[in-house]
Enzyme design. Sequence first.
Site, PDB file in Angstrom:
ATOM      1  N   GLU A 187      92.428 -43.956   6.330  1.00 54.45           N
ATOM      2  CA  GLU A 187      93.532 -44.609   5.562  1.00 54.45           C
ATOM      3  C   GLU A 187      93.138 -44.357   4.199  1.00 54.45           C
ATOM      4  O   GLU A 187      94.070 -44.107   3.482  1.00 54.45           O
ATOM      5  CB  GLU A 187      93.229 -45.993   5.872  1.00 54.45           C
ATOM      6  CG  GLU A 187      93.815 -46.531   7.273  1.00 54.45           C
ATOM      7  CD  GLU A 187      93.841 -47.786   7.712  1.00 54.45           C
ATOM      8  OE1 GLU A 187      92.448 -48.437   7.579  1.00 54.45           O
ATOM      9  OE2 GLU A 187      94.869 -48.630   7.819  1.00 54.45           O
ATOM     10  N   GLU A 208      90.119 -48.214  15.478  1.00 53.38           N
ATOM     11  CA  GLU A 208      90.112 -49.581  15.319  1.00 53.38           C
ATOM     12  C   GLU A 208      90.505 -50.316  16.652  1.00 53.38           C
ATOM     13  O   GLU A 208      89.929 -51.491  17.088  1.00 53.38           O
ATOM     14  CB  GLU A 208      91.094 -50.199  14.289  1.00 53.38           C
ATOM     15  CG  GLU A 208      90.871 -49.809  13.045  1.00 53.38           C
ATOM     16  CD  GLU A 208      91.210 -48.500  12.434  1.00 53.38           C
ATOM     17  OE1 GLU A 208      91.473 -47.600  13.267  1.00 53.38           O
ATOM     18  OE2 GLU A 208      91.462 -48.234  11.008  1.00 53.38           O
TER      19      GLU A 208
HETATM   20  N1  T1G Z   1      80.537 -50.326  10.106  1.00 55.79           N
HETATM   21  C1  T1G Z   1      79.121 -50.515   9.957  1.00 55.79           C
HETATM   22  N2  T1G Z   1      78.262 -49.867  10.658  1.00 55.79           N
HETATM   23  C2  T1G Z   1      78.447 -48.699  11.078  1.00 55.79           C
HETATM   24  C3  T1G Z   1      79.903 -48.222  11.003  1.00 55.79           C
HETATM   25  C4  T1G Z   1      80.888 -49.219  10.538  1.00 55.79           C
HETATM   26  N3  T1G Z   1      82.186 -48.924  10.640  1.00 55.79           N
HETATM   27  N4  T1G Z   1      79.871 -47.314  11.988  1.00 55.79           N
HETATM   28  C5  T1G Z   1      78.683 -46.921  12.366  1.00 55.79           C
HETATM   29  N5  T1G Z   1      77.738 -48.044  11.930  1.00 55.79           N
HETATM   30  C6  T1G Z   1      76.383 -47.909  12.009  1.00 55.79           C
HETATM   31  C7  T1G Z   1      75.969 -48.100  13.224  1.00 55.79           C
HETATM   32  O1  T1G Z   1      75.904 -49.474  13.669  1.00 55.79           O
HETATM   33  C8  T1G Z   1      74.567 -47.547  13.501  1.00 55.79           C
HETATM   34  O2  T1G Z   1      73.624 -48.417  12.671  1.00 55.79           O
HETATM   35  C9  T1G Z   1      74.771 -46.216  12.303  1.00 55.79           C
HETATM   36  O3  T1G Z   1      75.837 -46.662  11.451  1.00 55.79           O
HETATM   37  C10 T1G Z   1      74.969 -44.970  13.051  1.00 55.79           C
HETATM   38  O4  T1G Z   1      76.014 -45.071  13.771  1.00 55.79           O
HETATM   39  C11 T1G Z   1      90.288 -51.217   7.639  1.00 55.79           C
HETATM   40  C12 T1G Z   1      89.785 -52.316  10.151  1.00 55.79           C
HETATM   41  C13 T1G Z   1      80.745 -42.925  12.791  1.00 55.79           C
HETATM   42  C14 T1G Z   1      81.158 -41.561  14.949  1.00 55.79           C
HETATM   43  O5  T1G Z   1      84.982 -48.048  14.272  1.00 55.79           O
HETATM   44  O6  T1G Z   1      82.413 -44.348  15.427  1.00 55.79           O
HETATM   45  O7  T1G Z   1      87.983 -49.461   9.681  1.00 55.79           O
HETATM   46  O8  T1G Z   1      72.100 -48.705  14.846  1.00 55.79           O
HETATM   47  O9  T1G Z   1      74.796 -44.778  16.076  1.00 55.79           O
HETATM   48  O10 T1G Z   1      76.705 -41.615  17.131  1.00 55.79           O
HETATM   49  O11 T1G Z   1      91.795 -50.317   9.180  1.00 55.79           O
HETATM   50  O12 T1G Z   1      79.293 -44.654  14.276  1.00 55.79           O
HETATM   51  O13 T1G Z   1      71.497 -47.157  12.875  1.00 55.79           O
HETATM   52  O14 T1G Z   1      71.586 -49.708  12.571  1.00 55.79           O
HETATM   53  O15 T1G Z   1      77.340 -44.834  16.133  1.00 55.79           O
HETATM   54  O16 T1G Z   1      76.603 -40.560  14.772  1.00 55.79           O
HETATM   55  C15 T1G Z   1      86.664 -48.200  12.129  1.00 55.79           C
HETATM   56  C16 T1G Z   1      82.607 -46.772  14.057  1.00 55.79           C
HETATM   57  C17 T1G Z   1      85.960 -49.820  11.593  1.00 55.79           C
HETATM   58  C18 T1G Z   1      83.725 -46.170  13.390  1.00 55.79           C
HETATM   59  C19 T1G Z   1      78.803 -42.080  14.160  1.00 55.79           C
HETATM   60  N6  T1G Z   1      85.558 -47.579  12.380  1.00 55.79           N
HETATM   61  N7  T1G Z   1      81.424 -45.906  14.138  1.00 55.79           N
HETATM   62  O17 T1G Z   1      78.493 -42.104  15.335  1.00 55.79           O
HETATM   63  O18 T1G Z   1      76.143 -42.887  14.906  1.00 55.79           O
HETATM   64  S1  T1G Z   1      87.410 -51.049  11.255  1.00 55.79           S
HETATM   65  C20 T1G Z   1      85.060 -47.292  13.314  1.00 55.79           C
HETATM   66  C21 T1G Z   1      81.503 -44.736  14.871  1.00 55.79           C
HETATM   67  C22 T1G Z   1      88.572 -50.156  10.011  1.00 55.79           C
HETATM   68  C23 T1G Z   1      90.426 -50.524   8.896  1.00 55.79           C
HETATM   69  C24 T1G Z   1      89.667 -51.025  10.058  1.00 55.79           C
HETATM   70  C25 T1G Z   1      80.354 -43.842  14.955  1.00 55.79           C
HETATM   71  C26 T1G Z   1      80.334 -42.643  14.105  1.00 55.79           C
HETATM   72  P1  T1G Z   1      72.153 -48.473  13.072  1.00 55.79           P
HETATM   73  P2  T1G Z   1      75.957 -44.360  15.353  1.00 55.79           P
HETATM   74  P3  T1G Z   1      76.728 -41.698  15.755  1.00 55.79           P
END
Ligand code: T1G
Length: 696
Positions: free
Chosen positions: A102, A122
């Site tokens: 976004e 999301e």
């Molecule tokens: N927020 C907080 N922590 C996150 C995070 C996030 N968005 N994404 C990953 N982490 C942490 C995860 O918990 C782990 O922590 C570490 O990063 C590595 O992640 C307003 C409302 C990016 C593809 O849903 O899909 O934006 O265990 O093990 O396999 O419209 O992380 O090491 O302590 O998954 O290389 C939307 C979620 C949010 C993306 C990387 N975004 N993340 O994968 O590593 S809502 C997501 C992923 C939003 C807006 C809306 C994956 C990755 P720890 P990982 P990875």
Amino acid sequence: MSVSYALQNDLGVITIDNPPVNALSHAVRSGIRDAIREAQADASTAVVIVCEGRTFVAGAQIKEFGKPPKDPWLPELLDEVEASEKPVIAAIHGTALGGGFELALASHYRIAQSDAKVGFPEVKLGLLPGAGGTQRAPRLAGVGTSLELITNGNPIDVGTANTAGLVDEIVDGDLQQAAFDFARRIVAEGAHCRKTSELPAPEADPGLCADYRKRLAQRARGQIAPQKIVDCVEAAAALPFPEGMQFEREAFMECMASPQSAGMRHMFFAEREAGKVKGLSKDTPRREVRSVGVIGGGTMGSGIAMNFATAGWPVKLLEVNDDALGRGLEIIARNYAGGVKRGKMTEEQAIETRNRIQGTTDYESLADVDLVIEAVFEDLNLKQDIFAQLDDVCKPGCILATNTSYQDVDKIASATGRPEDVIGLHFFSPAHIMKLLEVVRAGKTADDVLATCMDIAKKIRKVPVVSGVCYGFIGNRMLQHYGREANLCLIEGATPVSIDTAMEQWGMAMGPIRVFDLAGIDVGYKARQGLPVDERGDPKAYRIADAFVEMGRLGQKSGAGFYTYDPETRKQNFDEASLAVIEREAAAMGVERREIDAGEIVDRLIYALINEGFRIVEEGIAQRPSDIDVVYVYGYGFPAHRGGPMHYADAVGLKEVLARVSEFRERFGDENWTPAPLLEKLAKEGASLADWARDN
Ligand code: T1G
């Protein structure tokens, strides 16, 4: 400093550096706001947004959800970015997801590394893009592309995004330099700030929206966010941008407040937490695994072999004779051909991958592998014989794993002189598809063996959960109680259809009776025949199943079980003959059948799971309650939007759960319904399991 700003000659450069994924935490949002404001006032001619580390912004900071939002709110911040009077260029690498994408869409231009991906995950958190994604994406890519991208939640490669108009330029090599060159070109061409919000609204497509609503009602049964996404994309075509943003905000807040999103956000962190072993030092050495042996080429063994071959390992698949081996290799060939047909891989990839699996009938050929996984019949003596042979054949340091679903891994380990090398790797059928892997830590399993297997699980794209040794480990131990209640509801008055409908409406991917037929009713039957009668449990809980098996109705594999299956279409039907068997066996057991409503069916099956889950937690078989949630969501089709059985217990409230379990104890007796001590304790304290887990 999670965001820095610097004037690099004529360009203002905003650098985001918030490991591990540059999530849009409050500090990052504040930093971007300060930087974009500074850029408006300085000598820069354009602004470039770049990220340090492995990826562009991967989304909002999920950990902040559920807490009072702090200014600057993301939607408003992105509006301010878009309102910049100087062109803003987002330089994307890695995965620009959710709020990160976004941010890129609120920028005026997007340039991306050729291997980058973009998307809106999301929906997998029970949410929807809440910072303009449902309004800006359709203005760039249209309703159809936006509906697909936002409702399925999977990232797309930037090539596809470029074709759809979501990304302007793709680069190989130095992204930052390419972004600077791009920015200077934009300025030279007149510094046009192309505001997505000012693009014309996309053409409405009410028919497509109706079609998505219908499909999502099936695919994401009972889920709020997917339907709300369709509403928001439809609003993008119908409303002016400001009103569309207001519409999106309201829909987003409704999803954010829903128990469904709480459950799915819980699962996001639970899955990652499960991969961490309490007390295991991060620098525990790993054993090098260069090649793998699999013993048994049946459904499980062949699927297990595929996992490793697909991940790049050479595999030796051992069977007792050439016929059995041939059948195993045939299963593998068929599965890979299916993958090619479904577009999962090319024909060449399938051939290359398949060729990593070499068949053998000679144990000596396992002498040089680094990991062996035994996947033969559920017979302890057979497994012990095999492990004794492996002890003789395999080199020192080779990890010896069993895929057993129920047998005592300590006893299997005791058949060798190296119990520290023995571990359980319990795959779920179909093994090359199901994501769950129970990693069974036996009494003597060495730390480096455990650490190595946890790493390997992720390399073969499984979600590992550590289990202690007990009958059925975590998932199958709990499943016995779930299955018992399903069978008791059946003999007491329910039908296969009423039970499956109740559970599927509640959110289970497949009703328990359908699962019995799929797995084969004879599996439980055979296991029971191996037990003394007084160890088989309440005969009312298996009398009907035994009757069907003795009639030759074993389930799908024999064309009929609790249901009948059309030999051509495999269409399922509930026939009068099946009801007659149920009624006959109930009468024979002196059970007077009664009407059982869906609420009772659901509570008896789910609370039976939960009660046993509490025992598993207090015995330390599972490291943490959320590990049990991961087992059930990834291995047993439990609905992610209810967060797994243990999260669901907290969502209902432990007092309520205890009251219902105690009511069932009154009605059905102590044996099946004595509340787990930990459940009783926490319910009486008014505590939650999540609180308990934080302190233990
Ligand atoms: N927020 C907080 N922590 C996150 C995070 C996030 N968005 N994404 C990953 N982490 C942490 C995860 O918990 C782990 O922590 C570490 O990063 C590595 O992640 C307003 C409302 C990016 C593809 O849903 O899909 O934006 O265990 O093990 O396999 O419209 O992380 O090491 O302590 O998954 O290389 C939307 C979620 C949010 C993306 C990387 N975004 N993340 O994968 O590593 S809502 C997501 C992923 C939003 C807006 C809306 C994956 C990755 P720890 P990982 P990875």
